[in-house]
Design an enzyme around this catalytic site. Structure first.
Site, PDB file in Angstrom:
ATOM      1  CG  HIS A   1      -1.608   1.338   1.438  1.00  0.00           C
ATOM      2  ND1 HIS A   1      -1.412   2.134   2.542  1.00  0.00           N
ATOM      3  CD2 HIS A   1      -2.501   2.006   0.647  1.00  0.00           C
ATOM      4  CE1 HIS A   1      -2.151   3.223   2.432  1.00  0.00           C
ATOM      5  NE2 HIS A   1      -2.815   3.172   1.299  1.00  0.00           N
ATOM      6  CB  SER A   2       0.860   4.278   0.311  1.00  0.00           C
ATOM      7  OG  SER A   2       1.172   5.638   0.189  1.00  0.00           O
TER       8      SER A   2
END
Length: 284
Positions: free
Chosen positions: A101-102
């Site tokens: 994520h990210s």
């Protein structure tokens, strides 16, 4: 759904990392990588819904319960990539998938582009490329980072009188999250100090990056991906305004309602992301 979670620690020699372990012992090996200033609880809603996977959700170096890097060192992207490779070696995994994520998605793409024979699947959530600079910006970028490093000794972490105040601060941060998400991140991210609570994360994580890739350099990693991959783009996240730039990349793209932390903010978002990724991992 397997909801059992095991706390583990992985000694890499140069640093010890903490992690949550999910799923059946003989499931497909997956290393999960959270976003900047988050921790392994980023996957607390999503991981139990992913089928047939053995997931090691790391606290990245400097985050959560993992160790901080020694004085005089920093938190560069290649260092994170090296940590992940060493985690896989410690686990005895010659090949593995990555869930990111990210910031974690960026680390996953760099690793998969650099050593494509190691990575079998890429499951990415609202993250793809690192921030980039023009080549001519490099001297000013390095100068800003050097001066910020010198000034770090005079900065103090915020102290919150109670956990509730810390949760409210996390909810209204630059990348806002739901109350439930903030509470999950705070469970693993806060520590008691005189006067209340502060975040466990290393203060150096907030320093400017001394060196950035140029856009052609960053894109070279994406172009070199060879494994099946799926990128979930949050409609209210960071990548949605640049969706047209994702055309032609060697990744399937799925756009879903929600913000940057859609996999953690609520069960609806977690279920939607899980539905996408279960399809990716089933095609093996």
């Amino acid at each position: 759904m397997n909801t059992r979670v095991e706390e583990v620690r992985i000694d890499l020699g140069h640093i010890e990392l903490a992690a949550h372990l999910y799923g059946p012992e003989h499931g497909q090996p997956v290393i999960a990588l959270h976003g900047w200033l988050d921790n392994a609880n980023s996957f607390a809603r999503l991981a139990p819904q992913l089928q047939g996977l053995r997931i090691v959700a790391l606290d990245l170096a400097g985050h959560g319960h993992s160790g901080h890097r020694p004085p005089g060192t920093g938190y560069s992207l290649p260092d994170y990539v090296q940590d992940v490779l060493q985690v896989a070696r410690q686990l005895g995994w010659q090949r593995f998938s990555l869930l990111g994520h990210s910031l974690g998605a960026i680390i996953a793409v760099l690793l998969a582009g650099a050593v494509p024979d190691k990575v079998t699947r890429l499951a990415l959530i609202d993250g793809l490329l690192p921030l980039t600079d023009e080549a001519t910006d490099a001297p000013a970028r390095l100068g800003e980072a050097l001066l910020a490093q010198l000034a770090l000794a005079d900065k103090k972490k915020p102290v919150y009188g109670d956990c509730e105040r810390a949760v409210l601060a996390r909810m209204s941060g630059r990348l806002a999250v739901s109350r439930e998400a903030a509470e999950l991140l705070a469970q693993r991210g806060l520590m008691p100090v005189p006067g209340g609570y502060t975040w466990r994360s290393d203060s150096r994580l907030t320093l400017p990056t001394p060196v950035r890739f140029t856009l052609p350099q960053a894109m070279a990693f994406v172009r070199r991906l060879s494994c099946p991959g799926l990128l979930v783009v949050a409609e209210g996240g960071l990548l949605a305004p640049r969706l047209e730039q994702l055309d032609g990349l060697p990744l399937e793209v799925c756009q879903l309602p929600g913000g940057h932390h859609l996999h953690l903010d609520d069960e609806v978002g977690a279920c939607a992301v899980a539905h996408c990724f279960n399809r990716l991992f089933a095609d093996s």
